[in-house]
Structure formats: C-alpha cells, structure tokens
Scaffold this active site. Structure first.
Site, PDB file in Angstrom:
ATOM      1  NE  ARG A 181      31.833 -20.122   9.994  1.00  0.00           N
ATOM      2  CZ  ARG A 181      31.069 -19.038   9.951  1.00  0.00           C
ATOM      3  NH1 ARG A 181      30.214 -18.774  10.942  1.00  0.00           N
ATOM      4  NH2 ARG A 181      31.156 -18.198   8.937  1.00  0.00           N
ATOM      5  CB  THR A 232      21.873  -9.529   6.032  1.00  0.00           C
ATOM      6  OG1 THR A 232      22.093  -8.155   5.736  1.00  0.00           O
ATOM      7  CG2 THR A 232      23.189 -10.165   6.455  1.00  0.00           C
ATOM      8  N   GLY A 271      21.725  -5.683   7.358  1.00  0.00           N
ATOM      9  CA  GLY A 271      22.318  -4.844   6.343  1.00  0.00           C
ATOM     10  C   GLY A 271      22.189  -3.351   6.580  1.00  0.00           C
ATOM     11  CD  GLU A 298      31.703  -9.104  45.588  1.00  0.00           C
ATOM     12  OE1 GLU A 298      31.126  -8.011  45.607  1.00  0.00           O
ATOM     13  OE2 GLU A 298      31.385 -10.036  44.807  1.00  0.00           O
ATOM     14  CB  ALA A 314      33.250  -4.723   6.635  1.00  0.00           C
ATOM     15  CG  HIS A 346      27.857 -12.696  43.223  1.00  0.00           C
ATOM     16  ND1 HIS A 346      27.035 -11.696  43.696  1.00  0.00           N
ATOM     17  CD2 HIS A 346      27.086 -13.441  42.384  1.00  0.00           C
ATOM     18  CE1 HIS A 346      25.823 -11.830  43.162  1.00  0.00           C
ATOM     19  NE2 HIS A 346      25.836 -12.889  42.374  1.00  0.00           N
ATOM     20  CD1 TRP A 398      33.304 -13.555   1.016  1.00  0.00           C
ATOM     21  CD2 TRP A 398      33.011 -12.878   3.119  1.00  0.00           C
ATOM     22  NE1 TRP A 398      32.553 -14.511   1.648  1.00  0.00           N
ATOM     23  CE2 TRP A 398      32.358 -14.127   2.951  1.00  0.00           C
ATOM     24  CE3 TRP A 398      32.967 -12.255   4.378  1.00  0.00           C
ATOM     25  CZ2 TRP A 398      31.672 -14.760   3.972  1.00  0.00           C
ATOM     26  CZ3 TRP A 398      32.271 -12.891   5.396  1.00  0.00           C
ATOM     27  CH2 TRP A 398      31.638 -14.127   5.198  1.00  0.00           C
ATOM     28  CB  CYS A 441      28.949 -10.117  48.160  1.00  0.00           C
ATOM     29  SG  CYS A 441      28.866 -11.266  46.766  1.00  0.00           S
ATOM     30  CG  LEU A 486      18.690  -4.136  11.071  1.00  0.00           C
ATOM     31  CD1 LEU A 486      17.215  -4.065  11.440  1.00  0.00           C
ATOM     32  CD2 LEU A 486      19.206  -5.564  11.226  1.00  0.00           C
TER      33      LEU A 486
END
Length: 347
Positions: free
Chosen positions: A209, A198, A290, A51, A157, A49, A172, A87, A293
């Site tokens: 990527r 979609t 899409g 700490e 978008a 963790h 796009w 911790c 959804l």
C-alpha cells in the site's frame, strides 16, 4: 567497452521486476557504431522477451543497421518454443552478426544451447561479461532452477541492543522510510511469509500500500487452523495460502482468495512449504517474522539473503533478534535506521 553496454542491459532488466516472474530478469540493447539503436526488457511473463522488444525498438529507417550491429543481453537468448518463439531465431532472421551476453542460462533446456545455435549459424558470441553481476541480478531465477526452491530473503528490524519485539505486544522498531522501502521490496517478490504469532499479534496487511506495484502472495503456517478469520490475511485482497497440519480439519472454504494446504507439522515445516511453493512456480519469498520462524530458516540453512534494519534506540528487554552469519553485501543509512544486507555463504 562491452561492460558499458552489459551494465545498460542490467538497468533495463530491473524494470521487469513487477511482471517477469517466474521468468528471469532480462535486458537487451542493440549497438551500431558506438550508438544504441534499440533497447528493451522482458516486461511481463508470457509476453515478448527482451531481445524481441529491443529489435522492435529499432526505428524502421535503421533496420538495415541490424546486419552491422552487436546485440547485448544480460542472459543467454532462449532457443526453444515456450510461451513465445525462440529469440535465437529472431536474431538469425535479422542477421545480427554479434551477440554479447553476461550469464549463461542455468535452465537445462537452454544452458549453452542458445549460444551454440547462434555460433552454428555464424554469429560471433561473447559470453561471461560481468558474469557475477549478472548472476546476482538473477539470483532468484538461478536459485529456483539450481536449488529447486524459491529464493529466500529474511527481513526484520531490531533495536540497537539486539531485540526485535516483546512477547504478545506489537512494537514498531524501524522508521517510516524503512517501512516504505519494505513495501517496495514486497513488490519485487512473489510471496511473503510470516509466522502464526506475527499474524495474530501484529495483524499485518502484508501488501504494498505504500508503494506502486503488485502485492506478493501471502503465506502463513497455522498448524491447528486457529487464526481468527477477521485478521487482514483473510480479507481476500491478496491471494493467501494457509498451511495447516494434515490432521486438522479444513476450515470453511468460502473465504475469497484464501487457500488451505495440509502438510505434516511433525516433520520439518520449512522444507515442505518451500517445496509446495516451488511447485507453484513461486520464485522468491520474503520472510518477515517472527523470531522463531526466522531462526528456523537460519538453523536449516534455508536462506539466501538477509536484510536487517537496526534502529538507533534500545528496548532493553524482549525477544532477541536472530543472529546472522553471512557475507556482508551492503550497509547504509535508511532514514534514521541502518540497513545491513548479508548473503548466505557455506561456512
């Protein structure tokens, strides 16, 4: 002065985005006489963790300063044995006299108990420093614990006139800078969800990527199991979960890294998917379309954050983009697009 060092813990915590989940993001720094002598963050689930890493970062010649220092941490220190020791025990072992933290851990096993244990042994504990900012940093973890479901981010978008595409046609809308930022976002979440249309029309890879980082688990609802198996989602490169109707025969199970889960499509689908992901300890999911959804999540009030790119060109017709009613968090220019971020609020 506390705020300066707590903000530093926030900066450190964010470095754990790629590996901490399903644990929270936690950063820690140790300060003595106005100087940071050690700092760390939770790097990887199951490992040390924040700490622990901060104390380990203190140079050997400075170990004697720990008994005169203040430990700053973005989230309450744990106080039970999980994958790692508590911790709180480590803090007490090194006789650190002061602990300052931002948020109380919402996990019932810790909530307030970590601070109480430290106080019981004479440590001065200060809580609630920049608590709202600390809760926003760990909004995924807080939602997962408190609402028993993943944190839901809607992302899409739209054209300047409010369309997000055309029927049965891949378009796009946002620019390359927005696309690269989207890949960064994907690397920060546990799962990514798209609808059947979609997946079929756009054939997205749903990976990172364009950004260095892990790719999220891919999730697709496919009621009748009819998606062509030459789509990218069946390439085996990323773990993929396909939800099909309980009355549908399971497809060929020989596909590498692709899993099929049956749910009841005559009932509300979104809550069933979120329940299943919660059981898998999926802490967050980004929904990339899409329109049908996205609107399902909106109509059922099962979203927490919306990230919307608006392009500077018009489509004039097509599929209408969803309408978001939420609290504005941020609006800024990303390349040629405008990014608007909302968070959900109870209307």
């Amino acid at each position: 002065m506390h705020e300066i060092y707590i903000r530093r813990t926030f900066e450190l915590a964010q470095r754990g985005f790629s590996g901490a989940s399903p644990n929270p993001l936690v950063g820690c720094c140790i300060v003595c006489n106005g100087k940071i002598i050690g700092e760390g963050w939770h790097r990887q689930y199951g490992e040390a963790h924040a700490e622990v890493n901060a104390i380990a970062d203190v140079a050997p010649e400075n170990h004697h300063l720990l008994s005169q220092s203040t430990l700053y941490v973005s989230l309450e220190p744990c106080c039970y044995h999980g994958n790692t020791p508590p911790c709180t025990d480590l803090i007490l072992k090194h006789r650190i006299p002061n602990v300052v933290m931002s948020s109380t851990d919402p996990n019932p096993r810790i909530s307030g108990a970590g601070a109480a244990q430290l106080r019981k042994h004479g440590v001065t504990v200060t809580t609630g420093i920049l608590a709202d900012e600390g809760a926003w940093l760990n909004r995924r973890f807080f939602t997962y614990i408190q609402k028993k479901r993943p944190y839901v981010i809607l992302k899409y978008a739209q054209s300047v006139d409010g369309f997000m595409g055309k029927k049965d046609e891949q378009i796009w809308i946002s620019g390359q800078v927005a696309k690269r930022l989207t890949h960064k976002w994907r690397s920060e979440e546990d799962a990514i969800l798209v609808g059947t249309n979609t997946a079929r029309i756009d054939n997205p890879q749903l990976n990172t990527r364009l950004w260095k980082g892990k790719s999220p688990m891919r999730v697709v609802p496919d009621r009748v199991g009819g998606l062509p198996h030459d789509l990218h989602i069946f390439d085996g490169g990323v773990k993929t979960q396909i939800f099909i109707d309980e009355m549908t025969n399971l497809p060929d199970s020989s596909y590498h890294n692709v899993f099929f889960t049956k749910i009841n499509f005559t009932e509300k689908v979104i809550p069933q998917i979120l329940d299943n992901l919660f059981e898998q300890r999926i802490k967050s999911i980004i929904v990339e379309g899409g329109a049908a959804l996205l609107n399902s999540f909106i109509s059922e009030n099962l979203w927490d954050e919306a990230r919307i790119f608006t392009a500077n060109h018009a489509l004039k017709e097509g599929i209408r983009a969803p309408e978001i009613k939420g609290e504005l968090v941020e609006r800024k220019k990303i390349g040629k697009d405008v990014l608007t971020i909302f968070k959900y609020y109870i209307q």
